[in-house]
Design a protein around this motif. Sequence first.
Motif, PDB file in Angstrom:
ATOM      1  N   ALA A 104       0.832  -1.206   0.000  1.00 24.77           N
ATOM      2  CA  ALA A 104       0.000   0.000   0.000  1.00 24.77           C
ATOM      3  C   ALA A 104       0.864   1.252   0.000  1.00 24.77           C
ATOM      4  CB  ALA A 104      -0.917  -0.012   1.229  1.00 24.77           C
ATOM      5  N   LEU A 105       1.893   1.269   0.821  1.00 24.56           N
ATOM      6  CA  LEU A 105       2.778   2.430   0.909  1.00 24.56           C
ATOM      7  C   LEU A 105       3.547   2.641  -0.394  1.00 24.56           C
ATOM      8  CD1 LEU A 105       4.106   1.783   4.518  1.00 24.56           C
ATOM      9  CD2 LEU A 105       2.556   3.623   3.818  1.00 24.56           C
ATOM     10  N   LEU A 106       3.964   1.550  -1.015  1.00 28.86           N
ATOM     11  CA  LEU A 106       4.664   1.662  -2.304  1.00 28.86           C
ATOM     12  C   LEU A 106       3.738   2.223  -3.379  1.00 28.86           C
ATOM     13  CD1 LEU A 106       6.751  -1.648  -2.316  1.00 28.86           C
ATOM     14  CD2 LEU A 106       7.631   0.689  -2.149  1.00 28.86           C
ATOM     15  N   PHE A 107       2.481   1.782  -3.374  1.00 35.09           N
ATOM     16  CA  PHE A 107       1.510   2.323  -4.329  1.00 35.09           C
ATOM     17  C   PHE A 107       1.272   3.804  -4.068  1.00 35.09           C
ATOM     18  CE2 PHE A 107      -0.401  -2.097  -5.132  1.00 35.09           C
ATOM     19  CZ  PHE A 107       0.219  -2.200  -6.373  1.00 35.09           C
ATOM     20  N   LEU A 165      -1.666  -3.947 -13.644  1.00 38.12           N
ATOM     21  CA  LEU A 165      -2.101  -4.077 -15.028  1.00 38.12           C
ATOM     22  C   LEU A 165      -3.394  -3.320 -15.313  1.00 38.12           C
ATOM     23  CD1 LEU A 165      -1.302  -7.851 -15.682  1.00 38.12           C
ATOM     24  CD2 LEU A 165      -0.204  -5.877 -16.743  1.00 38.12           C
ATOM     25  N   SER A 166      -4.272  -3.220 -14.312  1.00 39.33           N
ATOM     26  CA  SER A 166      -5.553  -2.539 -14.547  1.00 39.33           C
ATOM     27  C   SER A 166      -5.388  -1.037 -14.726  1.00 39.33           C
ATOM     28  CB  SER A 166      -6.533  -2.826 -13.409  1.00 39.33           C
ATOM     29  OG  SER A 166      -6.033  -2.360 -12.171  1.00 39.33           O
ATOM     30  N   LEU A 167      -4.185  -0.507 -14.462  1.00 39.44           N
ATOM     31  CA  LEU A 167      -3.907   0.885 -14.808  1.00 39.44           C
ATOM     32  C   LEU A 167      -4.172   1.127 -16.286  1.00 39.44           C
ATOM     33  CD1 LEU A 167      -2.621   3.719 -14.309  1.00 39.44           C
ATOM     34  CD2 LEU A 167      -0.407   2.666 -14.779  1.00 39.44           C
ATOM     35  N   ALA A 168      -3.982   0.086 -17.109  1.00 40.34           N
ATOM     36  CA  ALA A 168      -4.156   0.219 -18.563  1.00 40.34           C
ATOM     37  C   ALA A 168      -5.569   0.651 -18.930  1.00 40.34           C
ATOM     38  CB  ALA A 168      -3.819  -1.110 -19.239  1.00 40.34           C
ATOM     39  N   MET A 214      -4.712   8.909  -9.593  1.00 39.15           N
ATOM     40  CA  MET A 214      -5.970   8.457  -9.004  1.00 39.15           C
ATOM     41  C   MET A 214      -6.032   6.941  -8.927  1.00 39.15           C
ATOM     42  SD  MET A 214      -8.536  11.221 -10.783  1.00 39.15           S
ATOM     43  CE  MET A 214      -9.953  10.762  -9.804  1.00 39.15           C
ATOM     44  N   HIS A 215      -5.509   6.253  -9.926  1.00 35.95           N
ATOM     45  CA  HIS A 215      -5.552   4.793  -9.933  1.00 35.95           C
ATOM     46  C   HIS A 215      -4.784   4.214  -8.746  1.00 35.95           C
ATOM     47  CE1 HIS A 215      -5.516   0.669 -11.435  1.00 35.95           C
ATOM     48  NE2 HIS A 215      -4.228   0.642 -11.141  1.00 35.95           N
ATOM     49  N   PHE A 216      -3.552   4.669  -8.552  1.00 27.55           N
ATOM     50  CA  PHE A 216      -2.739   4.082  -7.479  1.00 27.55           C
ATOM     51  C   PHE A 216      -3.126   4.597  -6.098  1.00 27.55           C
ATOM     52  CE2 PHE A 216       0.184   3.088 -11.048  1.00 27.55           C
ATOM     53  CZ  PHE A 216       0.182   1.710 -10.864  1.00 27.55           C
ATOM     54  N   GLN A 217      -3.884   5.696  -6.048  1.00 24.29           N
ATOM     55  CA  GLN A 217      -4.472   6.103  -4.776  1.00 24.29           C
ATOM     56  C   GLN A 217      -5.672   5.206  -4.467  1.00 24.29           C
ATOM     57  OE1 GLN A 217      -4.151   8.990  -2.414  1.00 24.29           O
ATOM     58  NE2 GLN A 217      -2.042   8.823  -3.090  1.00 24.29           N
ATOM     59  N   TYR A 218      -6.640   5.162  -5.368  1.00 23.82           N
ATOM     60  CA  TYR A 218      -7.881   4.434  -5.141  1.00 23.82           C
ATOM     61  C   TYR A 218      -7.675   2.920  -5.086  1.00 23.82           C
ATOM     62  CZ  TYR A 218     -11.417   8.129  -5.535  1.00 23.82           C
ATOM     63  OH  TYR A 218     -12.234   9.198  -5.300  1.00 23.82           O
ATOM     64  N   ASN A 219      -7.068   2.391  -6.125  1.00 20.75           N
ATOM     65  CA  ASN A 219      -6.975   0.938  -6.276  1.00 20.75           C
ATOM     66  C   ASN A 219      -5.742   0.333  -5.613  1.00 20.75           C
ATOM     67  OD1 ASN A 219      -9.324   0.770  -8.114  1.00 20.75           O
ATOM     68  ND2 ASN A 219      -8.004   1.897  -9.514  1.00 20.75           N
ATOM     69  N   GLY A 220      -4.772   1.188  -5.280  1.00 16.31           N
ATOM     70  CA  GLY A 220      -3.559   0.691  -4.640  1.00 16.31           C
ATOM     71  C   GLY A 220      -3.476   1.058  -3.174  1.00 16.31           C
ATOM     72  N   ILE A 265     -16.221  -5.965  -4.443  1.00 20.52           N
ATOM     73  CA  ILE A 265     -16.486  -6.977  -5.485  1.00 20.52           C
ATOM     74  C   ILE A 265     -17.048  -6.303  -6.731  1.00 20.52           C
ATOM     75  CG2 ILE A 265     -17.856  -9.014  -6.067  1.00 20.52           C
ATOM     76  CD1 ILE A 265     -17.791  -9.696  -3.045  1.00 20.52           C
ATOM     77  N   LEU A 266     -17.972  -5.331  -6.527  1.00 18.56           N
ATOM     78  CA  LEU A 266     -18.507  -4.579  -7.667  1.00 18.56           C
ATOM     79  C   LEU A 266     -17.400  -3.832  -8.402  1.00 18.56           C
ATOM     80  CD1 LEU A 266     -21.873  -2.986  -6.442  1.00 18.56           C
ATOM     81  CD2 LEU A 266     -21.555  -4.559  -8.374  1.00 18.56           C
ATOM     82  N   LYS A 267     -16.468  -3.272  -7.642  1.00 18.15           N
ATOM     83  CA  LYS A 267     -15.340  -2.549  -8.247  1.00 18.15           C
ATOM     84  C   LYS A 267     -14.565  -3.464  -9.193  1.00 18.15           C
ATOM     85  CE  LYS A 267     -11.021  -1.990  -6.507  1.00 18.15           C
ATOM     86  NZ  LYS A 267     -10.066  -1.874  -7.621  1.00 18.15           N
ATOM     87  N   PHE A 268     -14.222  -4.646  -8.703  1.00 17.98           N
ATOM     88  CA  PHE A 268     -13.492  -5.599  -9.540  1.00 17.98           C
ATOM     89  C   PHE A 268     -14.327  -6.008 -10.750  1.00 17.98           C
ATOM     90  CE2 PHE A 268     -11.150  -7.018  -5.472  1.00 17.98           C
ATOM     91  CZ  PHE A 268     -10.130  -6.121  -5.714  1.00 17.98           C
TER      92      PHE A 268
END
Length: 408
Positions: free
Chosen positions: A144-147, A222-225, A180-186, A286-289
Amino acid sequence: MSVAFDRESLARITFATGFTFLLVAACLGVVLRLQILDPIAQIDYRYLLHAHSHTAFLAWVFNALLAVTIRHFATDRQIASFRIIFYLLQVANLGMLCSFPFQGYALWSIAFSTLHMAASFVFAWKIFHDNKLPTLGKKFLRTALLFMALSSVGPLSLGPLGAFELRDSPWYTLSIYFYMHFQYNGWFVFFLLASVVSLLRSRKVKSAFATAYPYLTAGCLLSLAQAAIWTEFSYLVNLASLTGAILQLVGCAIILSRIHKSDSSFISRFPRQERALLRIALACLILKFGFQFAGSLPGLDALASHRHAAIGFLHLVFLGVVTPALFAWGVSNKWIRRSGLTTVALVLYLLSFAIGELSLFYVPLATLSQWPTFPQSPTILVASAAISAFSIACLLTQVRLKPENAAR
């Protein structure tokens, strides 16, 4: 003053401060909705949006995660330094709140953003190398910290891109998505997973989290794509995005299979309020995924890139996963009083969230499926935002700066 009391006091103050900023972010959200319904010329929507998002991300979520860290993960020798970090973060949060609405990304807002980033890096460095979590919890927390650190590449690149007059280029947009991706999803999701792991008792469930870890991590990367599906490299981007979404679903399935079989050792042992909040957060995760998977499929990528769907997805994670989980943590730690008002406020919050999500996602679905549109949608969104702000204001009255026995 004992270290134990100092730890609890600082954690409560940090959580209460974050909750106050959450109310500010919710009120800004109401103004933003009103701007779409009945614009005021003197208010710059983009500037206010920056203030809203930064207050939500950095002043609410970061403060709440810091409170959890201070209370449960930090060592005794870190408390004094975390107090200094807390003060620096609040100076940065107030500075961004006072500068973004009037100038957007400019000298003062960038200066305060940089201060927050520097303080967060010091926090990350300290807790990365020294924390009280078991081995598996350390793995999720450190990821989490690395993200979180990786996400900073996005805003740091905005300055050079602007200097080279690339503000209108895809790279500028992708830099924002990167952050935003690595904040929210990471950062957010993996920190919450670390918190869950720290509470686990069942060895089988712990083993499931350990097995799911590489799937979730690779899936997040990978979902960053998905943020770049609209570019000219759409085929390769779709493939990477779809692979990432599948990996996340696999990791989620591994965990759910064990939690379902060992439910009595985890979610069901919480009191009713926390149990309901955690189940809602899990359902939204689960909905997010699932949405990330659907948005990677050919033919549905246009739906994923629709503005309303993008906002709905961000709200799903922020308002449906992260915030209910932090509410549950607050009630569990008795930072939020268990009361009838708390129950009513939580129901109102979840109702406003559901109304907002249905309104946001209906617009792109109606466009794709040629369903009838609702002109009242902006009004519904204003009402949803207002109910959310009211519920958060009610909850704030139940936030306790001192333990109830100490307050007496």
